[in-house]
Design a protein around this motif. Sequence first.
Motif, mmCIF file in Angstrom:
data_model
loop_
_atom_site.group_PDB
_atom_site.id
_atom_site.type_symbol
_atom_site.label_atom_id
_atom_site.label_comp_id
_atom_site.label_asym_id
_atom_site.label_seq_id
_atom_site.Cartn_x
_atom_site.Cartn_y
_atom_site.Cartn_z
ATOM 1 N N LEU A 301 12.256 -18.236 9.400
ATOM 2 C CA LEU A 301 12.659 -19.564 8.950
ATOM 3 C C LEU A 301 13.984 -19.969 9.588
ATOM 4 C CD1 LEU A 301 11.875 -19.408 5.117
ATOM 5 C CD2 LEU A 301 10.675 -20.767 6.816
ATOM 6 N N ALA A 302 14.098 -21.263 9.884
ATOM 7 C CA ALA A 302 15.389 -21.780 10.338
ATOM 8 C C ALA A 302 16.392 -21.731 9.181
ATOM 9 C CB ALA A 302 15.230 -23.218 10.844
ATOM 10 N N GLU A 303 17.666 -21.726 9.513
ATOM 11 C CA GLU A 303 18.695 -21.586 8.486
ATOM 12 C C GLU A 303 18.615 -22.705 7.452
ATOM 13 O OE1 GLU A 303 22.022 -19.955 6.509
ATOM 14 O OE2 GLU A 303 20.575 -19.167 7.955
ATOM 15 N N LYS A 304 18.402 -23.929 7.914
ATOM 16 C CA LYS A 304 18.330 -25.062 6.989
ATOM 17 C C LYS A 304 17.125 -24.926 6.057
ATOM 18 C CE LYS A 304 18.367 -30.127 7.012
ATOM 19 N NZ LYS A 304 18.369 -31.335 7.873
ATOM 20 N N GLU A 305 15.979 -24.506 6.599
ATOM 21 C CA GLU A 305 14.793 -24.318 5.765
ATOM 22 C C GLU A 305 15.001 -23.184 4.771
ATOM 23 O OE1 GLU A 305 11.913 -23.582 8.743
ATOM 24 O OE2 GLU A 305 11.470 -25.715 9.114
ATOM 25 N N ARG A 306 15.663 -22.131 5.204
ATOM 26 C CA ARG A 306 15.915 -20.999 4.316
ATOM 27 C C ARG A 306 16.799 -21.417 3.144
ATOM 28 N NH1 ARG A 306 19.627 -17.347 3.428
ATOM 29 N NH2 ARG A 306 21.000 -18.241 5.003
ATOM 30 N N LEU A 307 17.818 -22.248 3.404
ATOM 31 C CA LEU A 307 18.696 -22.708 2.334
ATOM 32 C C LEU A 307 17.957 -23.625 1.362
ATOM 33 C CD1 LEU A 307 21.975 -23.421 4.362
ATOM 34 C CD2 LEU A 307 21.567 -21.567 2.739
ATOM 35 N N LYS A 308 17.122 -24.497 1.892
ATOM 36 C CA LYS A 308 16.355 -25.386 1.017
ATOM 37 C C LYS A 308 15.405 -24.582 0.127
ATOM 38 C CE LYS A 308 16.343 -29.562 3.898
ATOM 39 N NZ LYS A 308 15.495 -30.539 4.611
ATOM 40 N N LEU A 309 14.709 -23.629 0.730
ATOM 41 C CA LEU A 309 13.794 -22.808 -0.060
ATOM 42 C C LEU A 309 14.547 -21.999 -1.104
ATOM 43 C CD1 LEU A 309 11.008 -21.660 -0.618
ATOM 44 C CD2 LEU A 309 11.396 -19.976 1.195
ATOM 45 N N LYS A 310 15.681 -21.468 -0.739
ATOM 46 C CA LYS A 310 16.479 -20.691 -1.695
ATOM 47 C C LYS A 310 16.894 -21.544 -2.879
ATOM 48 C CE LYS A 310 20.702 -17.898 -1.996
ATOM 49 N NZ LYS A 310 21.872 -17.377 -1.235
ATOM 50 N N SER A 311 17.249 -22.788 -2.612
ATOM 51 C CA SER A 311 17.644 -23.696 -3.694
ATOM 52 C C SER A 311 16.463 -24.019 -4.597
ATOM 53 C CB SER A 311 18.234 -24.977 -3.110
ATOM 54 O OG SER A 311 18.571 -25.888 -4.126
ATOM 55 N N VAL A 312 15.297 -24.298 -3.995
ATOM 56 C CA VAL A 312 14.111 -24.600 -4.795
ATOM 57 C C VAL A 312 13.751 -23.419 -5.679
ATOM 58 C CG1 VAL A 312 11.636 -25.049 -4.659
ATOM 59 C CG2 VAL A 312 13.200 -26.320 -3.188
ATOM 60 N N LEU A 313 13.756 -22.216 -5.123
ATOM 61 C CA LEU A 313 13.384 -21.037 -5.891
ATOM 62 C C LEU A 313 14.397 -20.736 -6.988
ATOM 63 C CD1 LEU A 313 12.107 -18.640 -3.069
ATOM 64 C CD2 LEU A 313 10.835 -20.320 -4.406
ATOM 65 N N ALA A 314 15.680 -21.042 -6.726
ATOM 66 C CA ALA A 314 16.705 -20.779 -7.732
ATOM 67 C C ALA A 314 16.550 -21.682 -8.949
ATOM 68 C CB ALA A 314 18.092 -20.961 -7.116
ATOM 69 N N HIS A 315 15.974 -22.873 -8.765
ATOM 70 C CA HIS A 315 15.834 -23.826 -9.859
ATOM 71 C C HIS A 315 14.449 -23.769 -10.516
ATOM 72 C CE1 HIS A 315 19.441 -25.466 -7.971
ATOM 73 N NE2 HIS A 315 19.672 -26.093 -9.109
#
Length: 414
Positions: A301-315
């Motif tokens: 995953l690209a860094e931006k996609e990884r951060l977005k996914l991490k945020s979605v999973l955290a919530h």
Amino acid sequence: MGLALAGRAGARLADVFGVSVSRSTVLRLVDAMPDPQPPAPRVVGIDEYAMRKGRIYGTVLVDVETRRPVDLLPDREAATVAAWLAECPGVEVVCRDRAPFFAEAASTGAPTAVQVADRFHLWRNLGEAAERCVSRHRSSLRAPFTVPGSESVTTPPVPEAGASPWPTGHRFADRTREKHAIVHGMLGEGHSRRAVARELRMTYRTVQRLADAPSPEDLFQGQWQNRRTKLDDFKPYLHERWAEGCTNAWTLWKEIQSHGYAGGYGAVRAYLRPFRDAVPNGRPPSPRTVAGWILTHPDALAEKERLKLKSVLAHCPELDALARHVRSFGQILTQLRGERLPEWIAAVRADDLPSMPTFISGLERDLAAVTAGLTLPWSSGVVEGHVNRIKMIKRQMYGRAGFKLLRKRVLLAS
């Protein structure tokens, strides 16, 4: 078309040797050639191909070890495939997708053979189930996330009391702002007001009003000032639905229409535009996009996609659990650890994720073949390659020659 090509090629070859022969004669000779007699396969792959997509299907059988097709059948009926397998007693492994007619055919025609479910189809089915699960948690996709150079937004903007009744996107407001900017720009360049009026084809009085106004909002006066609109009573509903994750203006317009809204779609779209512009990275990702992130290895995953996914999973704890299960299944699939499948099924059932029970039930109905597919090195990948090759041959023939020539070309040219 393939028949004609073969005929023309044969006729040209005959010309080289000085033999007079027609294309039809060459084609009759080709058609009379005996079919190859490959040895009975030990590991056979089975899949369907379309003679006429959506209407007529046949079956291709491939020797997985030699990677060569061994036969084409005119249909995909279980009885036809079972009869072919019964004539090949040496078949020990049958690689297939999860179509019920192929499972029935393998059980009837080769009852002692090991059936292997294709890993590609297992992964694709898991992806479809994951996308449905993500869709059930669509509101979590609007979770705030932080990307370098941007700020997170947690709630949609709420218009302040007493704000201008002419928001960005309103036709009158945008036109007035544009004229105000042009007039002040030309005056700043040294043009006189009368020169501006001539250049823009405006009256002197209009140019004077625009020039004397410090900001375009000072011109928003008159009978429309602070007047109620048809949308006012539905704004709380729009805010609520936006917070739930519904960001499609057309959908929201249809919804408030069912609640009695009599205004047009343009007013709703203009009112929601500031909400959308306030999101620093555009629209929230779609369920398909998020499912794609979950099914992709984190290192890919690209860094931006990884951060977005991490945020979605955290919530969303449910989506976080889904991601863990998908990655665990990926390890079972890539490492051929099929013995861990019952443990994985039990863990997924314990979390009770939406849409996943259907996928689990499908695995359990075909558990032996699925376990073999996740344990043995055999797969249907080579069969899929021949299905694509059959598509190419069909396009060359334009469907004019029928099953007999198609079978001849596939078996002789491989």
